[in-house]
Design a protein around this motif. Structure first.
Motif, PDB file in Angstrom:
ATOM      1  N   ARG A   1      17.495  -5.604  -0.213  1.00 46.11           N
ATOM      2  CA  ARG A   1      18.738  -4.857  -0.437  1.00 46.11           C
ATOM      3  C   ARG A   1      18.468  -3.374  -0.703  1.00 46.11           C
ATOM      4  N   LEU A   2      17.493  -3.108  -1.579  1.00 43.66           N
ATOM      5  CA  LEU A   2      17.174  -1.719  -1.895  1.00 43.66           C
ATOM      6  C   LEU A   2      16.664  -0.982  -0.667  1.00 43.66           C
ATOM      7  N   ASN A   3      15.833  -1.667   0.109  1.00 39.56           N
ATOM      8  CA  ASN A   3      15.305  -1.015   1.300  1.00 39.56           C
ATOM      9  C   ASN A   3      16.423  -0.669   2.284  1.00 39.56           C
ATOM     10  N   GLU A   4      17.391  -1.561   2.421  1.00 35.83           N
ATOM     11  CA  GLU A   4      18.516  -1.274   3.305  1.00 35.83           C
ATOM     12  C   GLU A   4      19.268  -0.025   2.844  1.00 35.83           C
ATOM     13  N   VAL A   5      19.524   0.057   1.538  1.00 35.66           N
ATOM     14  CA  VAL A   5      20.276   1.200   1.020  1.00 35.66           C
ATOM     15  C   VAL A   5      19.457   2.483   1.142  1.00 35.66           C
ATOM     16  N   ILE A   6      18.163   2.409   0.813  1.00 37.37           N
ATOM     17  CA  ILE A   6      17.319   3.611   0.861  1.00 37.37           C
ATOM     18  C   ILE A   6      17.187   4.106   2.289  1.00 37.37           C
ATOM     19  N   VAL A   7      16.963   3.198   3.219  1.00 36.63           N
ATOM     20  CA  VAL A   7      16.832   3.605   4.621  1.00 36.63           C
ATOM     21  C   VAL A   7      18.133   4.229   5.113  1.00 36.63           C
ATOM     22  N   LYS A   8      19.248   3.665   4.696  1.00 37.18           N
ATOM     23  CA  LYS A   8      20.536   4.196   5.128  1.00 37.18           C
ATOM     24  C   LYS A   8      20.764   5.611   4.602  1.00 37.18           C
ATOM     25  N   LYS A   9      20.401   5.842   3.341  1.00 40.18           N
ATOM     26  CA  LYS A   9      20.680   7.134   2.710  1.00 40.18           C
ATOM     27  C   LYS A   9      19.575   8.161   2.947  1.00 40.18           C
ATOM     28  N   SER A  10      18.330   7.708   3.033  1.00 37.91           N
ATOM     29  CA  SER A  10      17.201   8.641   2.985  1.00 37.91           C
ATOM     30  C   SER A  10      16.289   8.550   4.190  1.00 37.91           C
ATOM     31  N   ARG A  11      16.794   8.035   5.306  1.00 32.59           N
ATOM     32  CA  ARG A  11      15.923   7.911   6.484  1.00 32.59           C
ATOM     33  C   ARG A  11      15.394   9.277   6.917  1.00 32.59           C
ATOM     34  N   ASP A  12      16.211  10.325   6.806  1.00 29.32           N
ATOM     35  CA  ASP A  12      15.810  11.648   7.278  1.00 29.32           C
ATOM     36  C   ASP A  12      15.226  12.528   6.169  1.00 29.32           C
ATOM     37  N   ALA A  13      15.016  11.968   4.990  1.00 32.56           N
ATOM     38  CA  ALA A  13      14.467  12.767   3.892  1.00 32.56           C
ATOM     39  C   ALA A  13      13.011  13.119   4.173  1.00 32.56           C
ATOM     40  N   LYS A  14      12.609  14.299   3.720  1.00 31.52           N
ATOM     41  CA  LYS A  14      11.219  14.711   3.901  1.00 31.52           C
ATOM     42  C   LYS A  14      10.289  13.939   2.982  1.00 31.52           C
ATOM     43  N   LEU A  15      10.806  13.479   1.856  1.00 29.16           N
ATOM     44  CA  LEU A  15       9.996  12.693   0.922  1.00 29.16           C
ATOM     45  C   LEU A  15      10.945  11.833   0.100  1.00 29.16           C
ATOM     46  N   VAL A  16      10.546  10.602  -0.111  1.00 30.59           N
ATOM     47  CA  VAL A  16      11.308   9.668  -0.936  1.00 30.59           C
ATOM     48  C   VAL A  16      10.453   9.287  -2.136  1.00 30.59           C
ATOM     49  N   LEU A  17      10.975   9.510  -3.332  1.00 29.20           N
ATOM     50  CA  LEU A  17      10.313   9.100  -4.565  1.00 29.20           C
ATOM     51  C   LEU A  17      11.063   7.914  -5.138  1.00 29.20           C
ATOM     52  N   LEU A  18      10.319   6.902  -5.551  1.00 29.03           N
ATOM     53  CA  LEU A  18      10.914   5.623  -5.903  1.00 29.03           C
ATOM     54  C   LEU A  18      10.170   5.032  -7.086  1.00 29.03           C
ATOM     55  N   ASN A  19      10.919   4.411  -7.996  1.00 28.82           N
ATOM     56  CA  ASN A  19      10.276   3.674  -9.079  1.00 28.82           C
ATOM     57  C   ASN A  19       9.396   2.570  -8.513  1.00 28.82           C
ATOM     58  N   MET A  20       8.207   2.470  -9.015  1.00 29.63           N
ATOM     59  CA  MET A  20       7.280   1.423  -8.577  1.00 29.63           C
ATOM     60  C   MET A  20       7.392   0.238  -9.532  1.00 29.63           C
ATOM     61  N   PRO A  21       7.801  -0.921  -9.031  1.00 32.27           N
ATOM     62  CA  PRO A  21       7.872  -2.093  -9.907  1.00 32.27           C
ATOM     63  C   PRO A  21       6.485  -2.457 -10.422  1.00 32.27           C
ATOM     64  N   GLY A  22       6.445  -3.021 -11.602  1.00 35.37           N
ATOM     65  CA  GLY A  22       5.173  -3.442 -12.156  1.00 35.37           C
ATOM     66  C   GLY A  22       4.690  -4.738 -11.548  1.00 35.37           C
ATOM     67  N   PRO A  23       3.386  -4.985 -11.581  1.00 33.65           N
ATOM     68  CA  PRO A  23       2.850  -6.248 -11.038  1.00 33.65           C
ATOM     69  C   PRO A  23       3.261  -7.414 -11.912  1.00 33.65           C
ATOM     70  N   PRO A  24       3.242  -8.613 -11.369  1.00 36.30           N
ATOM     71  CA  PRO A  24       3.637  -9.785 -12.158  1.00 36.30           C
ATOM     72  C   PRO A  24       2.647 -10.054 -13.276  1.00 36.30           C
ATOM     73  N   ARG A  25       3.155 -10.615 -14.357  1.00 32.55           N
ATOM     74  CA  ARG A  25       2.265 -10.949 -15.465  1.00 32.55           C
ATOM     75  C   ARG A  25       1.341 -12.101 -15.079  1.00 32.55           C
ATOM     76  N   ASN A  26       1.854 -12.981 -14.232  1.00 32.83           N
ATOM     77  CA  ASN A  26       1.045 -14.111 -13.756  1.00 32.83           C
ATOM     78  C   ASN A  26       0.256 -13.662 -12.534  1.00 32.83           C
ATOM     79  N   ARG A  27      -1.061 -13.648 -12.613  1.00 30.58           N
ATOM     80  CA  ARG A  27      -1.899 -13.136 -11.530  1.00 30.58           C
ATOM     81  C   ARG A  27      -1.819 -13.991 -10.270  1.00 30.58           C
TER      82      ARG A  27
END
Length: 1139
Positions: free
Chosen positions: A1078-1104
């Motif tokens: 869902r987020l990728n769909e929205v980001i691509v729709k809004k920011s496809r032509d952006a020179k740079l996209v900055l995005l929160n990086m989700p943390g890795p799972p606690r369970n390895r």
């Protein structure tokens, strides 16, 4: 016509309401699914700030829903943007953590009283207080004398220089005051927070001394008006002859000044609120007096006032002791001598012995105020400097002089010069009349919008007062006779205040108005100075002053008021207004000099926190203002300037070197080493303040077999991000042993240094040799830097070929890197598609830098675009900020709050709130998750032999086919192809292809590239109570290009035969994949032509066990985007709204 299908899987009645099903529906973040004590993130303490750590109330509100499931690991420590913004809409109601550290310490443990919203605007809050503080005693008592002595031309230059100094200082002060929220504290707060406690303490005490001596000057002005113009008979000490009048006047000033000081200090001690209430009355007196002067100027053009002055030859006579300006008078038919005759002769008889000059010269009477139309301006253009004891003479008047060397009798009624005058002395006397520009910044806590009001009100007030002073210089010179102007105390005009003779309707308007205005200014000084000393004392930077931080129960600074009164008494004992004025000029000029220095230093250093909303400043203006202040200090009085600088220097050294040992080095190198050691030790004393935080980068690069950097664009980005400021460490890891690979490490270091020089990256290079890459990177992260000069941010490229590695160590190393930076409280920047990032020679002429702010983890997402846009590559790119609104959020209010927050951060950006409501999970998401989990099972066997691997893959394939065929064996088939290894291949590239073949009108599920992994997550996940499948025509159109599609219409029913596979999916993975899609769909729709996209990086799972799935989530989240930077904060605030 769109088609919409919804499929709901039904469970047996016995399982429909089980807690396991309900827990699966709620999601992994539900308290019923994951125990609360296990949801503390990495277990490491973060900075005490609600921007990072949720409050107890917020911690009780568990995350619910599937839109942001990918970020649910962050919810314990990082709030959603919507909840953050609601607390930032008004800076007066900010959370505790966003305030200054010292304020937080003072308020710790106490309940905050509700603060009433400030309501004062620019006019009442800044403009009028500045007018009241700038207009003062010098305008009424000394400006006419300055014009008479220096002439119109030099007086104009003097006023212009002084007003330019304060205007340049106001520009610098406006930049500092609008660089965040400035609590009350005036110049002391601004300088101490900009240049540090040493400069702040030194300049703060200088400003305090200046304000205190200003109080003494105002009190002396009050006494001078009282004794010279209002009630001369009140003088206690009387002069026996003319030569003793000056000494008697000084003694009267001392006695009455001490009495007035005692009364004013008592008023301030008992009822300071009354001082503030009468401030407007005092200001009204000032404005009324000035208007009376202008009215008198206009009237004098056609009806000059009658103030005759008497001249003996060209010498000005004092009107004390005679009434008729003549030697002889007619009484009836008889000639008699006048009282003037008796003053110069031995008796009133015609044959008396008279003064020789009196005998030789005639007595004439001229008008003291000829008026604006008299053409007098030409005579008063040039200076007439006098020495002490010289008679004030009129230029161009015929006179018969005496022989040289003949003494002048001081008892004769001449107007004498009471002091030797010269240009620099006049500058020192005049400068206090332009001080008081800090009144607006002192009231910043009471203003509705301080960032707009302080610059506007202060600059307008300075412009107004400068116009009044400059016009007054010209008008005084055009309307008043030169000898009257040079008569300081108005002796030639019957003892009237000189400026009062010009006023309309009466001189008493000026006398009474100036008396009350000087009284009010003295009370204001005695009110403000103790509070400034109390603020310095409470900061604790000068230990011996800490006793003055205490006061009454209501906070009134009792001890500080007592010290202020004692210092003020020193000025009163000096007793001369002309001697006290240069003293306070020194202290104010030093304060203004450091305000300009603070602005110039902040601008030249380009600190990330330096983002003033006031744009009309430049470091050259600040430097010019600083130089002008320094020059004026030595112009006014070089010995006073040296004393003031010595006092400031001693305070600075006392604060800086309290208990510090001195070290004498061997020449320049020794000094450099000593300075470096001292700086490193200072850095280790504690973490940097939020205002001083900037990204100190550890850049992890990879080198090839020839020891050349694989991705030089990482260093280009580093140069663009750092602009030569702060710390940069470029690190790389070589596998092997140190003894065998030391030459390769040296070559790699040389190669990296050459590239750093080419990319203009100023920093250090560090190459580590380790038995494996994972340990080497860990060592770099732990040991990089020296002492307090350490990195706080790690910059690394995305492992592009992580799916193709045979040993799977690439993505495992990457995930461990993410975990280690989190544990070390380091920020992490991950560049994806780094080869597409611009080099330093490139320029973007347009475009945008898009920030997708999902969770707040310290403000890195706000700071990075601001830093990048300082570089010429990104300078023309605009900044856009997107945030996500959930079902319960008010998107309109969120946008308004975010705009307000950015305003206080002094960051210009377009704001957009994207609404992502709860929606059904699409078939594409389920298939994406299915493929990911099947790939994990397949590639789990990668460490087995080839035959064992084939048998395992075949069993998985047979199980999947059997499950589907049992539902509908006719039309639906699952094809899983694993290509054979080719002989001699160094890397295995397993691929799978999952295809659903349906009717020609039905879309197929897209294929996905493989994702190597260790093993799938545990099988014990609770099944969901309901599974929703949504398939629309729009989705079908988007999927036609991703795979084959065609069978009969009955294929739709066969399509739903996939339900058994979906039922066994890990629902946590499904929700996370749903978020990513869902987020990728929205980001691509809004920011496809952006020179740079900055995005929160989700943390890795606690369970390895789910690490390989984490990589897949990030791939889905960022696909179809050219340049992406994933940002993960370090667990502390890196941006603040405060100055």
């Amino acid at each position: 016509m769109s088609r919409r299908f919804t499929v709901t899987s039904l469970h047996p009645a016995g399982r429909a309401g089980t807690p396991d099903c309900q827990a699966g529906e709620r999601g992994a973040a539900d308290p019923g699914d994951v125990p609360r004590q296990d949801t503390k993130g990495d277990g490491n303490p973060k900075e005490s700030s609600p921007f990072i750590n949720s409050t107890d109330t917020e911690k009780g509100k568990e995350y619910d829903g599937k839109n942001m499931a990918l970020f649910e690991e962050e919810m314990d420590t990082s709030p959603m943007v919507s909840s953050l913004l609601s607390g930032l809409a008004n800076y007066t109601n900010l959370p505790q953590g966003s305030r200054e550290h010292e304020e937080a310490e003072n308020n710790e443990g106490g309940k905050k009283k509700p603060v009433q919203a400030p309501r004062m605007g620019t006019f009442m809050g800044v403009y009028l207080p500045c007018l009241q503080n700038i207009f003062g005693v010098i305008l009424f008592l000394r400006l006419t004398w300055v014009v008479g002595i220096a002439g119109i031309m030099e007086s104009f230059c003097m006023v212009f220089i002084c007003c330019s100094c304060t205007m340049l200082t106001a520009i610098s002060m406006s930049a500092i005051a609008t660089n965040g929220v400035v609590p009350a504290g005036g110049s002391y707060y601004m300088i101490s927070r900009s240049l540090g406690p040493e400069f702040g303490g030194a300049v703060g005490l200088c400003f305090y001394l200046g304000t205190t001596f200003a109080g003494a000057m105002y009190i002396l002005g009050t006494i001078e008006i009282l004794l010279a113009y209002l009630f001369p008979a009140m003088a206690i000490f009387k002069a026996e002859d003319a030569s003793g009048e000056a000494a008697a006047m000084l003694n009267n000033m001392r006695v009455y000044g001490t009495c007035v000081l005692t009364c004013m200090a008592t008023v301030v001690f008992v009822g300071v609120k009354y001082v503030n209430k009468f401030a407007l009355v005092f200001l009204g007196c000032v404005i009324l007096s000035i208007l009376a002067i202008y009215a008198g100027v206009i009237k004098s053009a056609f009806d000059p006032p009658n103030f005759p002055i008497c001249l003996l030859g060209n010498r000005t006579l004092s009107r004390h002791g005679f009434d008729v300006c003549a030697k002889l008078a007619w009484e009836g038919n008889e000639t008699v001598t006048t009282r003037l005759w008796g003053l110069f002769c031995s008796s009133r008889l015609l044959n008396a012995t008279c003064d020789e000059y009196f005998t030789r010269n005639n007595v004439t009477e001229i008008q003291g105020i000829p008026g604006a139309a008299s053409g007098l301006i030409k005579e008063n253009l040039w200076s007439s400097y006098l020495t002490k004891g010289v008679i004030v003479e009129r230029r161009g008047m015929p006179s018969v002089g005496l022989a040289e060397g003949m003494p002048i009798d001081m008892d004769h009624p001449y107007v004498f010069s009471d002091m030797t005058s010269y240009f620099t002395l006049l500058v020192g006397i005049y400068f206090p009349s332009v001080t008081g520009i800090m009144a607006g910044s002192n009231r910043s806590g009471d203003l509705r919008d301080a960032q707009k009001s302080i610059p506007t009100g202060t600059i307008l007030a300075i412009a107004t007062t400068s116009a009044v002073y400059i016009s007054s210089v010209v008008l005084f010179g055009a309307c008043i006779e030169g000898v009257v102007l040079r008569d300081k105390f108005g002796e030639a005009v019957n003892g009237n205040l000189v400026v009062g003779t010009l006023a309309w309707p009466s001189p008493w308007v000026i006398v009474i108005g100036s008396f009350f205005s000087t009284c009010g200014a003295g009370l204001q000084s005695l009110t403000g100075a103790p509070r400034l000393l109390q603020a310095i004392s409470r900061d604790g930077i000068v230990p011996f002053l800490q006793v003055f931080g205490h006061g009454k129960a209501n906070g009134e600074p009792t001890w500080a008021l007592l010290l202020t009164a004692c210092i003020c008494e020193i000025g009163i004992l000096i007793a001369s207004l002309d001697e006290v004025a240069p003293i306070l000029s020194m202290f104010f000029l030093m304060c203004y000099m450091f305000v300009n220095l603070a602005c110039a230093v902040q601008t030249l250093l380009r600190t990330p926190n330096w983002r003033p909303r006031f744009r009309y400043y430049h470091w050259t203006l600040s430097f010019l203002g600083m130089s002008l202040c320094l020059a004026l200090m030595f112009i006014c009085s070089w010995y006073y300037a040296l004393v003031a600088m010595l006092i400031a220097g001693l305070i600075y050294k006392y604060i800086e070197y309290r208990g510090a040992e001195k070290e004498w080095g061997d020449g320049i190198r020794g000094l450099s080493l000593s300075a470096a050691r001292y700086a490193l030790l200072r850095l280790e004393e504690g973490p940097p303040h939020t205002k001083n935080w900037r990204p100190q980068l550890l850049v992890l690069v990879r080198v090839d077999q020839d020891q050349n950097v694989v991705h030089p664009q990482l260093l280009s980005l580093t140069s663009q991000l750092k602009a030569g400021k702060g710390l940069t460490i470029v690190g790389s890891v070589l596998e092997g042993t140190f003894l065998d690979n030391h030459p390769q490490a040296q070559r790699a270091e040389e190669s990296i240094r050459r590239l750093m020089e080419a990319e203009k990256v100023k920093g250090f290079c560090q190459v580590v040799i380790s038995s494996n890459l994972r340990d080497g990177v860990s060592h770099l992260i732990q040991s990089g830097g020296l002492g307090g000069l350490q990195h706080n941010t790690v910059l690394v490229g995305w492992p592009r070929n992580w799916r193709q590695k045979e040993d799977h160590q690439t993505w495992r190393n990457f995930i461990e890197l993410v975990r280690e930076t989190t544990a070390g409280h380091l920020a992490l920047l991950v560049t994806k598609n780094v080869a597409m990032f611009p080099g330093n020679p490139e320029r973007f002429s347009e475009g945008s830098i898009d920030v997708w702010w999902i969770v707040h983890d310290g403000g890195m997402l706000m700071l990075l675009p601001f830093l990048l846009r300082h570089h010429k590559v990104w300078r023309k790119c605009k900044m856009r900020i997107f945030t996500v609104a959930q079902m319960d959020d008010n998107s309109i209010q969120m946008k308004k709050d975010l705009t307000t927050f950015l305003y206080h951060l002094r960051i210009t950006a377009e704001v957009e709130v994207v609404e992502m409501h709860e929606s059904d999970i699409s078939a594409y998401t389920y298939e994406k998750t299915l493929v990911m989990e099947q790939r994990s099972q397949i590639l789990k066997q990668m460490h087995l032999t080839k035959n064992e691997r084939e048998r395992e893959i075949q069993s998985i394939t047979d199980e999947s086919r059997g499950s589907i065929r049992r539902k509908n064996p006719a039309n639906t088939r699952l094809r899983l192809n694993v290509p054979e290894e080719t002989a001699g291949d160094s890397e295995e590239k397993p691929e799978e292809e999952v295809q659903l073949i349906h009717h020609q009108s039905a879309p197929s599920c897209p294929s996905s590239s493989p994702s190597p992994g260790e093993e799938p997550e545990g099988e014990g996940e609770a099944d969901p109570e309901k599974v929703h499948l949504t398939w629309t025509k729009d989705k079908a159109a988007g999927e036609k290009n991703k795979g084959p599609s065609p069978v009969s219409s009955e294929g739709i029913k066969d399509f739903f035969s996939m339900k058994p596979e979906w039922e066994n999916l890990n629902q946590s993975n499904v929700r996370r994949m749903h978020t990513a899609v869902r987020l990728n769909e929205v980001i691509v729709k809004k920011s496809r032509d952006a020179k740079l996209v900055l995005l929160n990086m989700p943390g890795p799972p606690r369970n390895r066990n789910g690490d390989e799935n984490y990589m897949e989530f990030l791939e889905v989240l960022t696909e179809h985007l050219d340049r992406v930077m994933l940002v993960r904060g370090g667990g502390r605030e890196v941006i603040t709204i405060y100055s």
